[in-house]
Scaffold this active site. Structure first.
Site, PDB file in Angstrom:
ATOM      1  CB  SER A 107       1.884   4.038  -0.531  1.00  0.00           C
ATOM      2  OG  SER A 107       0.522   3.780  -0.499  1.00  0.00           O
ATOM      3  N   GLY A 108       1.257   1.841  -3.039  1.00  0.00           N
ATOM      4  CA  GLY A 108       0.598   1.694  -4.351  1.00  0.00           C
ATOM      5  C   GLY A 108       1.477   1.027  -5.381  1.00  0.00           C
ATOM      6  CB  THR A 112      -1.101  -5.690  -0.812  1.00  0.00           C
ATOM      7  OG1 THR A 112      -0.633  -4.741   0.141  1.00  0.00           O
ATOM      8  CG2 THR A 112      -2.132  -6.569  -0.174  1.00  0.00           C
ATOM      9  CG  ASN A 157      -2.955   1.322  -2.916  1.00  0.00           C
ATOM     10  OD1 ASN A 157      -3.914   1.001  -3.630  1.00  0.00           O
ATOM     11  ND2 ASN A 157      -2.145   0.439  -2.370  1.00  0.00           N
ATOM     12  CB  SER A 160      -3.335   2.402   1.048  1.00  0.00           C
ATOM     13  OG  SER A 160      -2.075   2.544   1.613  1.00  0.00           O
ATOM     14  CB  SER A 161      -1.274  -2.351   3.542  1.00  0.00           C
ATOM     15  OG  SER A 161      -1.403  -3.091   2.361  1.00  0.00           O
ATOM     16  N   GLY A 387       4.124   0.888   2.449  1.00  0.00           N
ATOM     17  CA  GLY A 387       5.231   1.429   1.659  1.00  0.00           C
ATOM     18  C   GLY A 387       5.689   2.788   2.164  1.00  0.00           C
ATOM     19  CD  GLU A 389       1.855   5.958   3.763  1.00  0.00           C
ATOM     20  OE1 GLU A 389       0.982   5.142   3.452  1.00  0.00           O
ATOM     21  OE2 GLU A 389       1.837   6.591   4.847  1.00  0.00           O
TER      22      GLU A 389
END
Ligand SMILES: Nc1ncnc2c1ncn2[C@@H]1O[C@H](COP(=O)(O)OP(=O)(O)OP(=O)(O)O)[C@@H](O)[C@H]1O
Ligand SMILES: [Mg+2]
Length: 1137
Positions: A107-108, A112, A157, A160-161, A387, A389
């Site tokens: 993540s981050g 994306t 993030n 974050s998605s 991502g 996590e």
């Protein structure tokens, strides 16, 4: 000439990790860091792109960059995500291979962003046109909408998605985009009702409250204050660098572009607002008499507003929060909900509402962007999934997310190795297997249908009896205890019994990316994902188009007693589909790496990156790539790049490329173990060999540059020389042309002159001839004209004579007619007069008769008397007034009183005339006889000379004295007086003008009743005595002079001597008297007085003309006479003063 560059040119560190020498984890990290520090965030491992999140915007995504990477080979330029996107797009377009871009990383790490970069690059390089551009725009604009609803700020993030996204972009055979399909994977819906510390709810909630217009806020019954909503965490509501209001506008705009209707947008926002309102509904306990706890809505205001927004009946929803109806085999059982259950129901509704809304959004976007054409498409899939996590508190969502990442890692491992292996086999190269960690075992632990964790969870959820998270953990502890990647405190494996980092209610999995501790609490519920039927039915009843679609199971007509599939099951199925989908496509990998945990730029935390490099298996990736050969290249580009190193291949190799490469390498004496010949590629084992080749190439290029320079200079000098030579010829040619032109023009001019002379001579000759001819013609014409003229005049004369004769006849005839007419007229007049006289006499006679006859009928008439009296009175007054206003007695006084009555007009005028005559008579009666005679003379003088002779006005005031010489008294004239036997009427001295010289000699002039006598002034002797009867006329001028001529009658006795030209100061008196005397004689006509400035005087035999001219004052005041010639005497008279 196109400059061929390579990723090997100007390289910072090593652009492709495969070339890293020596290869170790440290050198790997060192290379990454070195490149990262120089803003080189992309590095290759063969065809895999490692992307390090720079956490700042770099100037490497400009349109110029897009153009730079467009249609270039992968290794041609320095590593870039565009190179991968271009490679994928071109193999899709040109080789008809479906592609997928797999973006992985925690993540981050920038997944994306990377997916957006790939999409924007493909959009920029693919076809253009109105329709294509619209499709592109819609595909790109779907991102902001999905990010607003599916992304949130997390501790890792800010954007974050919170869902997985896989987007298939579809292209036609030309490579133009046709549309796309988006698939989403498990939205983290628990975030709607609760967010971990330091995190936020989904962006859309904040964007709506910050960016919506006041009008919209009013419509949605919302307040901008975040703190008014229980579902919004407050500690990090505002994220620095994130402008929620601006983003809201972007989202609305994007929705419009994608094709959302205005009312659809409003419906979506109403649902978002409803979720916020739902969070504010609170419950309070209420005890019933049967001892069962119930719950009631505390403050119904929020509930009411929410119901208004959704169009549901408040009572229905309120009941759904208080009761739960369970149906089993046609039986319905209703149980009350306590406060905790009511809250659970509320949150479940909120989560479902939001997640279903999100799914609807994706369906709706797909409707808009789906390709219309039904032909076969080429597809490029872009996978951007949440991502890997590891949080402090990991729950069901993290479990699912990490499971997904495991699957992706596996596909990466499988496809990378397979691709590598296949290439060696394809190329006929010997291959030995390489050891690497295969995470298939972890995938199996989770997804195995018999004893996988997901299968256990489903089993537990579906099991009758009491099911809790603990029972689920127990089950895991028994079934998975032996698994080497599963760890639990209570498992049978005793090695974790003393592991205090592993709490009792947790289990731990050793993922490929690290160990993750999961708390089982909520696993069962979340997997069940239950929404009480009462709630879904209440939602279905809502009078809101969108809500109805979102809760189809609430339709009482379609009651389905079967349990819906669990969340884990659904997810596993969709991930399975995704994996098989990806396996059919050519994979392109982007491995995103996060450089630090602080979301900061320029910080490269070694340990963090090392960990990622480790679990992403990047080292293995390099090793696998290098185990065979570090570098490979097709024969053609290889020969093209290094052909200058061998004389045989330079500058052209005229055979197959492979043979060329063989000749080249043999010539360079590269050891045979350093390379292998594949079917289409040369494989280089050691990077050192490549660098050796590169080094040689570099040196050779320098030599070549010198050679090229030398040849170029030679060529340039020769070209210059040739140009000069050519120029000299051109100049000479031009000069010769010019000189010849000049010469030619000179000759031409001379010719023209000669020609003109000759032509002139010829022309003149011709002219002469023509003139002669013309003259002859003219002569003929003239002669004939004269002849015709003579003829015509004769004729004219004849005609005139004829006309004259005719005229004479006419005139005689007219006279005769006139005489006749006059006679007739006289006769007629006489006759008329007689008739008139007869008529008058007749009238008088008639009048008399009538008066006599009728007098007797009239008595004395008073009226007439009054009339007469009045008339008399008027007359009396008139005469008295006249008497009073009589004018003076002067005959020259013209005044006369005004006429009082119109009928007196005649009388008045007559009286005036009579008075004047009387006054004149009176005046005249004063005169004596002498004076009267004087006045009569003056009057005569006036009649003769007034306005005729300029001398007259000066004579008016002079009295006519007559005898100026006093002849009877003066003894000097005694003798003369005696000689005259009559009375002298005038005696004066005059000048007799001598005709010879015009001079005057004085004479005495005497005038008697019968004659004019001229006598000598001195002696008094009579020189001439002319009887008045012999005088024909007297001539005088019109001017101021005193000249006069006495003209004698022709044939008279006196005429023998000729006329007399005299001058006198008393000319007016002399002539007047002469005229009066002649007029008084009864037997004679009075003498004529001619007044003219030019008259003839008969001197003896000659007639002389006397002419009067205006003289200049030099002659003095008197006129002078001069003889001009025999026939002319000129008298110059000074102009009158
Ligand atoms: N290439 C880049 N250039 C500049 N900034 C970047 C780039 N890639 C990522 N970032 C920054 O990093 C942030 C996080 O990136 P991104 O949202 O793509 O991460 P992610 O991998 O999708 O994370 P998650 O799994 O949480 O969705 C971005 O909001 C952006 O600020
Ligand atoms: Mg993301």
């Amino acid at each position: 000439m196109e400059v061929k560059t390579s990723l090997l040119d100007n390289m910072i560190g090593v652009g492709d990790m495969v070339l890293l020498e020596p290869l170790s984890e440290d050198t790997f990290l060192e290379n990454l860091k070195n490149r990262f520090d120089h803003n080189e965030i992309y590095t290759y491992i063969g065809s895999v792109v490692i992307s390090i999140n720079p956490y700042r915007s770099l100037p490497i995504y400009t349109p110029e960059k897009v153009e730079e990477y467009r249609n270039r080979n992968f290794y041609e330029l320095s590593p870039h995500i565009y190179a991968l996107a271009d490679e994928a797009y071109r193999s899709l377009r040109d080789q008809d291979k479906d592609q997928c871009i797999l973006i992985t990383g925690e993540s981050g790490a920038g997944k994306t962003e990377a997916s957006k970069l790939v999409m924007s690059y493909v959009a920029a390089v693919c076809g253009k046109g109105q329709e294509v551009n619209k499709v592109k725009e819609q595909l790109l604009q779907s991102n902001p909408v999905l990010e607003a609803f599916g992304n949130a700020k997390t501790v890792r993030n800010d954007n974050s998605s919170r869902f997985g996204k896989y987007m298939d972009i579809e292209f036609d055979f030309k490579g133009d985009p046709l549309g796309g399909v988006i698939s989403n994977y498990l939205l983290e819906k628990s975030r709607v009702v609760k967010q971990p510390r330091g995190e936020r709810n989904f962006h859309i909630f904040y964007q709506l409250l910050s960016g919506a217009s006041d009008d919209t806020m009013k419509k949605l019954k919302l307040d901008r204050d975040f703190s008014k909503y229980n579902y919004l965490s407050l500690d990090s509501a505002v994220v620095s660098g994130l402008d929620d209001a601006a983003n809201f506008r972007t989202v609305r705009n994007a929705m419009q572009i994608v094709g959302f209707m205005e009312d659809e947008m409003l419906s979506v926002l109403e649902l978002v607002a409803a979720v916020l309102k739902l969070g504010n509904i609170e419950f309070k306990p209420e005890s019933r008499c049967n001892g069962i706890d119930e719950s009631r809505v505390k403050d119904k205001n929020d509930l009411k507003e929410m119901c208004e927004l959704l169009g549901t009946e408040q009572s229905v929803l309120e009941r759904a929060f208080s009761y739960r109806t369970v149906e089993a085999k046609m039986e319905k059982v209703s149980t009350t909900l306590n406060v905790a259950q009511a809250y659970y129901a509320r949150d479940a509704l909120a989560k479902n509402l939001y997640s279903r809304l999100f799914s609807w959004l994706i369906t709706r976007i797909n409707e808009s962007i789906r390709a219309q054409a039904k032909t076969r498409h080429k597809v490029m899939g872009v996978l951007d999934i949440y991502g890997f996590e590891i949080f402090e508190d990991n729950s069901f969502e993290q479990f699912i997310i990490n499971y997904c990442n495991e699957k992706l890692q596996q596909i990466f491992i499988e496809l990378t190795l397979r691709e590598e292996q296949e290439e060696y086999v394809r190329e006929g190269i010997e291959w030995t297997n390489i050891e690497y960690f295969n995470n298939a075992i972890i995938c199996d632990l989770i997804e195995n249908n018999q004893n996988g964790i997901l299968a256990m969870l489903d089993e537990e959820c579906l099991r009758p009896g009491t099911v809790t998270d603990e029972t689920f953990l127990d089950k895991l502890n028994t079934i998975c205890a032996e698994h080497q990647h599963f760890e639990s405190r209570l498992s049978k494996s005793s090695k974790f019994l003393t592991d205090h980092s592993l709490p009792h209610n947790c289990f731990r999995i050793q993922h490929y990316a690290g160990k993750v501790l999961y708390r089982v609490e909520g696993f069962v519920d979340k997997n069940n994902d239950l929404l009480y039927r009462d709630l879904s039915q209440a939602m279905y009843k809502a009078n809101h188009s969108l809500i109805k679609q979102l809760f189809p199971e609430g339709n009482p007509a379609k009651v389905n007693l079967k349990r819906p599939p669990t969340a884990g099951f659904q997810f596993k199925a969709s991930v399975g589909t995704l994996m098989s989908n990806l396996q059919t496509k050519n994979p392109n990998y982007i491995r995103c790496v996060k450089p630090n945990d602080k979301k900061a730029s320029h910080i490269f935390t070694d340990s963090l990156v090392r960990h990622q490099v480790h679990y992403l298996g990047l080292m293995e990736n390099v090793r696998v790539r290098r185990a065979g050969y570090a570098f490979r290249q097709a024969y053609e580009p290889c020969l093209e790049r290094y052909k200058m190193l061998c004389k045989k291949t330079w500058p052209h190799w005229r055979g197959p490329a492979r043979e060329g490469v063989e000749v080249l390498l043999t010539d360079l004496q590269v050891p045979t173990e350093e390379f292998a010949y594949g079917r289409s590629k040369i494989f280089i084992r050691n990077p050192r060999t490549l660098f050796f080749l590169e080094e040689k190439r570099k040196r050779c290029l320098e030599d070549l540059a010198t050679l090229i320079q030398k040849i170029y200079r030679g060529w340039k000098c020769r070209s210059q020389f040739l140009l000069l030579k050519k120029s000299q010829i051109v100049v000479a040619a031009w000069y010769r042309r010019y000189a010849q032109q000049k010469k030619y023009q000179k000759i031409k001019r001379a010719t023209t002159v000669v020609q003109s002379y000759a032509r002139g001579w010829q022309a003149r000759k011709l002219l002469r001839e023509l003139k002669y001819q013309k003259k002859c013609e003219q002569a003929v014409t003239t002669i004939s004209a004269y002849w015709h003229g003579t003829q015509a005049r004769m004729e004219l004369r004849r005609l005139k004579q004829e006309v004259r004769n005719k005229h004479a006849v006419t005139v005689i005839w007219a006279y005769w007619q006139g005489t006749k007419a006059r006679r007739e007229l006289r006769r007629l007049k006489e006759e008329a007069r007689r008739k008139h006289a007869v008529a008058v006499i007749w009238a008088y006679w008639q009048g008399l008769k009538v008066r006599r006859e009728y007098r007797k009928f009239f008595r004395a008439n008073a009226g007439k008397k009054i009339y007469n009296f009045t008339i008399q009175r008027i007359m009396q007054k008139y005469f008295l007034d006249l008497k009073r206003n009589m004018p003076s007695m002067s005959p020259i006084d013209k005044s006369w009183p005004a006429r009082p009555y119109l009928f007196l007009e005649g009388v008045h005028t007559e009286l005036k005339r009579i008075f004047h005559l009387w006054r004149c008579k009176k005046y005249r009666s004063q005169f004596t006889e002498d004076k009267k005679a004087v006045y009569e003379e003056k009057l005569k003088a006036s009649e003769l000379f007034k306005d005729k002779k300029a001398l007259y006005p000066s004579s008016v005031s002079q009295p006519f004295k007559g005898d100026y010489l006093e002849i009877s008294k003066n003894p000097k004239y005694q003798k003369l007086n005696n000689a005259v036997d009559e009375k002298v009427l005038l005696a004066d001295v005059v000048n007799k003008i001598n005709r010879a010289n015009g001079k005057g000699s004085p004479r005495l002039l005497l005038l008697t009743r019968r004659s004019v006598i001229l006598a000598d002034q001195k002696t008094g002797q009579v020189k001439a005595s002319v009887p008045l009867a012999d005088l024909a006329s007297v001539s005088v001028s019109t001017q101021m002079d005193g000249f006069f001529a006495l003209k004698l009658k022709e044939g008279s006795a006196s005429a023998v001597k000729g006329d007399f030209l005299l001058s006198s100061d008393h000319l007016i008196e002399i002539i007047t008297k002469l005229h009066r005397i002649s007029a008084s004689a009864a037997e004679r006509e009075p003498i004529n007085v001619d007044i003219s400035d030019e008259f003839l005087v008969q001197f003896k035999h000659d007639k002389v003309c006397v002419k009067f001219i205006q003289g200049s004052p030099k002659n003095g005041n008197s006129a002078s006479c001069k003889r001009k010639n025999n026939r002319l005497l000129e008298v110059s008279v000074p102009t009158s003063p």
